[in-house]
Structures are given as structure tokens and as C-alpha cells.
Scaffold this active site. Structure first.
Site, short mmCIF file in Angstrom:
data_model
loop_
_atom_site.label_atom_id
_atom_site.label_comp_id
_atom_site.label_asym_id
_atom_site.label_seq_id
_atom_site.Cartn_x
_atom_site.Cartn_y
_atom_site.Cartn_z
N ASP A 118 2.98 -3.94 9.38
CA ASP A 118 2.72 -2.84 10.32
C ASP A 118 3.99 -2.34 11.00
O ASP A 118 4.63 -3.09 11.72
CB ASP A 118 1.76 -3.33 11.43
CG ASP A 118 0.30 -3.16 11.08
OD1 ASP A 118 0.00 -2.53 10.05
OD2 ASP A 118 -0.54 -3.65 11.86
N TYR B 63 0.84 -1.20 0.00
CA TYR B 63 0.00 0.00 0.00
C TYR B 63 0.87 1.25 0.00
O TYR B 63 0.74 2.13 -0.86
CB TYR B 63 -0.93 -0.02 1.21
CG TYR B 63 -1.58 1.30 1.49
CD1 TYR B 63 -2.40 1.91 0.55
CD2 TYR B 63 -1.35 1.97 2.71
CE1 TYR B 63 -2.98 3.15 0.81
CE2 TYR B 63 -1.93 3.19 2.97
CZ TYR B 63 -2.74 3.78 2.02
OH TYR B 63 -3.30 5.00 2.27
N PHE C 41 -1.73 10.55 8.49
CA PHE C 41 -1.43 9.55 9.51
C PHE C 41 -2.75 8.79 9.73
O PHE C 41 -3.39 8.44 8.75
CB PHE C 41 -0.75 10.22 10.70
CG PHE C 41 0.73 10.46 10.36
CD1 PHE C 41 1.09 11.34 9.32
CD2 PHE C 41 1.73 9.75 10.96
CE1 PHE C 41 2.41 11.50 8.93
CE2 PHE C 41 3.08 9.92 10.59
CZ PHE C 41 3.41 10.79 9.57
N1 UDP Z 1 -5.01 -2.85 15.07
C1 UDP Z 1 -5.26 -3.81 16.04
N2 UDP Z 1 -6.43 -4.52 15.97
C2 UDP Z 1 -7.35 -4.33 14.97
C3 UDP Z 1 -7.09 -3.33 13.99
C4 UDP Z 1 -5.90 -2.62 14.07
O1 UDP Z 1 -4.45 -4.01 16.96
O2 UDP Z 1 -8.37 -5.02 14.96
C5 UDP Z 1 -3.76 -2.05 15.15
C6 UDP Z 1 -2.90 -2.15 13.89
O3 UDP Z 1 -2.03 -3.24 13.96
C7 UDP Z 1 -2.17 -0.80 13.94
C8 UDP Z 1 -3.18 0.14 14.60
O4 UDP Z 1 -4.12 -0.70 15.26
O5 UDP Z 1 -1.03 -0.88 14.75
C9 UDP Z 1 -3.93 1.00 13.59
O6 UDP Z 1 -4.40 0.17 12.54
P1 UDP Z 1 -5.40 0.66 11.44
O7 UDP Z 1 -5.73 -0.50 10.57
O8 UDP Z 1 -6.54 1.37 12.09
O9 UDP Z 1 -4.60 1.77 10.64
P2 UDP Z 1 -3.17 1.70 9.86
O10 UDP Z 1 -2.15 2.15 10.88
O11 UDP Z 1 -2.97 0.31 9.39
O12 UDP Z 1 -3.34 2.68 8.77
#
Ligand code: UDP
Length: 326
Positions: A281, A140, A168
């Protein structure tokens, strides 16, 4: 001054909020969205709506004469981008190149592009300035970075006035406009689904990150603050230049802190279980957003996490009222 604008992805979360705010500011907006992840009823009332592929539609539509394009339409899920990279190289990069060519052919002067903090990957230091190295850890981010590079060279060669905004973690809602994906993957809406009872528990993806509580840290920004930055970017874009701005609050919250904030806002216990890390991540992504403040005059006014979660929670509850045969 009022502009005539194309908003690709204006049936999606960020695009619909930005389109609504642009219309309120007096601009004329045409939304183009293929509804692959967006919703027709999320397109703001004052917009003309064309259902279709962003590039294909732009190739003819831009012939009408527009002042600018805000390009939100994209595939935007980190996990999916690792499983199905072609969806990202085609859906994001190829589509955006065709859009750039259509803008060149028809002489559309301004572009505001939705870039992402995922272009940076695992940073050397935090918070992350725009001068940081770009080493995306997922497809992505790599696809968005490739588009940023293309925009830079198109701006230089063809006089395009371009701004990339590196989001962000966007959260919150704007009245009836908010986040509603068929399959939700983002943290805050998932946690709120637990609060409504639509989901049993939230999984914490990784508790062994080098952060204070071991869970991943992100910089959550209110979608309305983000929309404000788009309007400033549109006004501040300069011909022949590609400017890049981070959009965040400069404060990181861990997954556990977000869950705790949701517990406080909703009054629900929100059970959580630790699960493995999600592929791609990074441990922490926090913005240094001084450039947007200084050059665009942007001031985020909704930085408080409880306030962001509160707006998302009101939206979640209103959607349930609107749709729920249970
Ligand atoms: N995350 C999590 N559980 C979930 C969804 C997301 O622990 O069910 C964590 C994910 O690993 C990341 C943070 O929450 O560290 C934010 O994830 P999100 O998908 O909202 O946004 P991203 O940072 O991927 O754009």
C-alpha cells in the site's frame, strides 16, 4: 451513435454499473463474465449474458462483429496479488493479451481498458498526473501496467483505438448496482459492514504514514462519474492511438476521514482499531485528472464524500433486505 459492445466483467461492481449506463444510453451490450467474483444477478437486464472466460469467449464472440470492447474483467486485490502473483500475471496479463489478439483477428476497432492508480506506485509528488513515473509497489499494479504497455504497441501497430482509464478509489453505488464481494477488502464497504453490525470493528492499516493523521490517503471517485468517463472514452477513442487518463476527484481523504464520514452518514459509532500496514500500500494516491476533463470533456459531478458514502450505504442496506436470513 449506438454501438454494439462487449463488456467483460459486466457482472462485477464497476462493470455492471458501466454496462447499465451504456444500455440506458442506447448501446447494445453483451456481458462476458466467468462469475469468479461477479454475480449473475448483477448483469443489467438489457444485456445479453455469456458466462465464461473473457479471452476464450472473445475469441469466437468477436467474430459476430462488434464496435468495441470494454475490458473490466480482472483480478483486483492488492493484498492477494502479493500472496498469489500467478493469479494476476495469468488472470490479468495473459487474458488481456489473448483478448487483444482476438480483437486484432476479428477487426474490433475500439478498446476501453480498466487500468489503475496502482500503476504509479509511490509518487514523487501529489496529485499524480499521467506523465508521472510508473513504479508499481504491488503485483496488481504491475500486471495492469504490463497490459497498458501491450495496448500501446497494439494500437500503434494494428490501428486499434484504445483508451486506458486509471481509476483511483472507486466507491458509491448506482441504485441496485454496487460493491458486493464474497470477502470484502475495500475500505468503505468494510466500514459500512461495521455500521450494519455484520462486522465488529474496522482495522486501520497503518497509522505511521507520512500523511496529516498518519493514515493512508486515497482519492475516492463515485462509480457513476467513472461510468460517464467510459462513455466519453468510447466516443473519443482514435484509431492507432492509446490514450491514458486518470479518473479521480483530485482530493485525498485519509482512512480516518473516511471512517468519520461513514459515522456521520450512518449514525453508527463504528469502532476502529489500528493494525499494521498492508503490504504493497502506498501512503497517498490522489489524481491530477485535468487530462480527462480537457480531452474527454469529463466533469465528475458526485465528488462529495458524504454523498458517495450515502449511495454506498443505501445500497448496503437494500442488499441486506434482499439477502439476509439471519
Ligand atoms: N484500509 C484499511 N482498513 C481496511 C481496508 C482498507 O485501513 O479494512 C485502507 C488501505 O490500507 C488503503 C485504503 O484503506 O490505504 C483504501 O484501501 P482499499 O482496499 O479500499 O483500496 P486500494 O487503495 O487498495 O485500492
Amino acid at each position: 451513435t449506438a454501438m454494439k459492445l462487449v463488456v467483460t466483467g459486466g457482472a462485477g461492481y464497476v462493470g455492471s454499473v458501466c454496462a447499465a449506463r451504456l444500455i440506458e444510453a442506447g448501446h447494445e451490450v453483451v456481458v462476458v463474465d466467468d462469475l469468479s467474483t461477479g454475480h449473475a444477478d448483477a448483469v443489467p437486464g438489457g444485456a445479453r449474458f455469456i458466462e465464461g472466460d473473457a479471452a476464450e469467449t472473445a475469441e469466437t464472440l468477436l467474430g459476430e462483429g462488434f464496435d468495441g470492447v470494454l475490458h473490466f474483467a480482472a483480478k483486483s486485490l492488492v493484498g492477494e496479488s502479493m500472496q498469489d502473483p500467478g493469479k494476476y500475471w495469468n488472470g490479468n496479463v495473459v487474458t488481456s493479451l489473448r483478448l487483444l489478439d482476438a480483437m486484432r483477428v476479428h477487426g474490433t476497432p475500439r478498446l476501453v481498458f480498466s487500468s489503475t492508480a496502482a500503476t504509479y506506485g509511490e509518487p514523487d509528488s501529489s496529485p499524480i498526473p499521467e506523465s508521472a513515473a510508473t513504479r508499481p509497489t504491488n503485483t496488481y499494479g504491475a500486471s495492469k501496467l504490463a497490459i497498458d504497455h501491450a495496448i500501446t504497441s497494439y494500437a500503434r501497430a494494428h490501428g486499434l483505438a484504445a483508451v486506458s482509464l486509471r481509476y483511483f478509489n472507486v466507491a458509491g453505488a448506482y441504485g441496485a448496482y454496487g460493491e458486493r464481494h464474497a470477502t470484502e477488502t475495500h475500505l468503505i464497504p468494510i466500514v459500512l459492514q461495521v455500521a450494519t453490525g455484520d462486522r465488529e470493528q474496522v482495522q486501520i492499516y497503518g497509522e505511521d504514514y507520512p500523511t496529516e493523521d498518519g493514515t493512508a490517503v486515497r482519492d475516492y471517485i463515485h462509480v457513476v462519474d467513472l461510468a460517464d468517463a467510459h462513455q466519453l472514452a468510447l466516443a473519443g477513442a482514435a484509431a492507432g492511438e492509446h490514450r491514458i487518463y486518470n479518473l479521480g476527484n483530485g482530493t485525498g481523504f485519509s482512512v480516518r476521514q473516511v471512517i468519520e464520514a461513514c459515522r456521520e452518514v450512518t449514525g453508527h459509532p463504528i469502532p476502529a482499531a489500528v493494525a499494521p500496514r498492508r503490504e504493497g500500500d502506498p501512503a497517498a494516491l490522489v489524481a491530477a485528472a485535468g487530462r480527462a476533463r480537457e480531452e474527454l470533456g469529463w466533469t465528475p459531478e458526485r465528488a462529495d464524500l458524504a454523498g458517495i458514502v450515502g449511495d454506498a450505504w443505501r445500497f448496503t442496506q437494500s442488499r441486506r433486505g434482499a439477502t439476509a436470513p439471519r
